[in-house]
Scaffold this motif. Structure first.
Motif: not given
Length: 352
Positions: A46-64
């Motif tokens: 779950q922690a790894a999944a949350r980290q991946r989601v956070a990374d994806k959100r950070a990448a998406a935010h950065k891309m946006s």
């Protein structure tokens, strides 16, 4: 059963209970251990999944953010480009306006210079004609005086030479006027045919004319287009196009002014041929008759070319009168066509 046997059975049962208890404890401990390991694994996942989601959100935010920055830069570039285009368009409009104003000013200067040149030329021609008239009159007086003197002294050797001075000069002047009269006759005949064509086209229920004709005439009046073209060039350009009611009224006003100019020209011709001074209260017919009478009073010195020129002027006057009749007919046709456009007549299209 003896006491030892019973004790042995009890001990055996106790041992079995102890072993069973130990086995149960071991199994329970192993289950708890597995459960803890499983919970830790789940928590880790779950922690790894949350980290991946956070990374994806950070990448998406950065891309946006990068996309917004790119869009903002594109909008700024487009705004700058539009500003440059608007500035260039404004400069081009200003340049065109300046060019048009410069052309209008040049046209006005050229027209003023042309008017001054024509005025000066007319003054020179009038002065030359006056000088020629004075020279002819002096030549006539000298010829008559010499003829009388020669008749008194019985000598007639120089008489034919002196008496031929006046007819020769008068004939050259009359021929020049006759040439101008012939050119005017051709022009009047051509304009009469044009006017009749326009009247017939409008009368034949042709009431459509492209906006180009009206726009061209308006711009030609202010000198924006066809500055070096004449009214004949414009009519030739739109010769085979239909004439509308509005353009019929426009040409009606133009032809009225043109007919008035031709009348003044004919009066000037008649005056040049001996009709005396031009009086606006007198008609052209009266001026022509006075010129013919003055020429016939010369008897033997009468110039036939002057008589022919006066007859041609009378013919041109009749054509101008016919053109005035055509102008009245054109006015009537335009008025009728206007009424038809405003309130078209009802026509039966069939029965129900």
């Amino acid at each position: 059963m003896s006491t030892w046997q019973i004790s042995g059975v009890i001990v055996l049962i106790a041992i079995i209970g102890i072993v069973a208890t130990m086995i149960w404890l071991m199994v329970n401990h192993s289950r708890g251990r597995k459960k803890q390991l499983k919970e830790r694994l789940i928590a880790t996942r779950q922690a790894a999944a949350r980290q991946r989601v956070a990374d994806k959100r950070a990448a998406a935010h950065k891309m946006s953010q990068e996309r917004l920055a790119a869009k903002r830069a594109a909008v700024e570039r487009q705004a700058a480009k539009r500003a440059e285009i608007a500035k260039a368009a404004a400069e081009r409009v200003a340049a065109e306006r300046a060019a048009v104003e410069r052309e209008i000013a040049e046209w006005a200067i050229a027209e003023q210079a042309e008017n001054e040149r024509v005025r000066a030329q007319r003054q020179v021609e009038k002065q030359r004609e006056a000088e020629e008239v004075d020279i002819r009159m002096r030549a006539v007086e000298e010829a008559i005086a010499e003829w009388v003197e020669v008749g008194q002294y019985g000598s007639s050797t120089e008489q034919p030479v002196k008496l031929n001075v006046l007819p020769e000069k008068t004939r050259s002047h009359a021929e020049a006027i006759q040439q101008q009269v012939q050119l005017t006759a051709k022009e009047v005949a051509k304009e009469r045919d044009e006017l009749e064509f326009i009247k017939n086209r409008i009368e034949a229920d042709v009431d459509f004319l492209p906006v180009e004709f009206k726009h061209t005439i308006n711009e030609w009046k202010v000198g924006k287009v066809f500055r070096r073209s004449t009214f004949d060039d414009l009519k030739l350009k739109f010769r085979y196009k239909a004439y509308s009611v509005e353009d019929g009224y426009e040409l009606l006003q133009m032809y009225r002014g043109w007919v008035a100019e031709q009348r003044e020209k004919l009066a000037g011709f008649a005056q040049s041929l001996g009709g005396g001074t031009v009086d606006k209260s007198q008609t052209i017919q009266a001026i022509i008759e006075r010129a013919e009478q003055n020429e016939r009073e010369k008897q033997l010195e009468m110039d036939v070319d002057v008589i022919y020129a006066l007859r041609n002027i009378r013919d041109i006057l009749e054509r101008l009168i016919n053109m005035e009749i055509l102008l009245k007919a054109l006015d009537e046709v335009c008025r009728k066509r206007s009424e038809q456009i405003i309130a078209p007549p009802w026509q039966e299209k069939g029965t129900l």
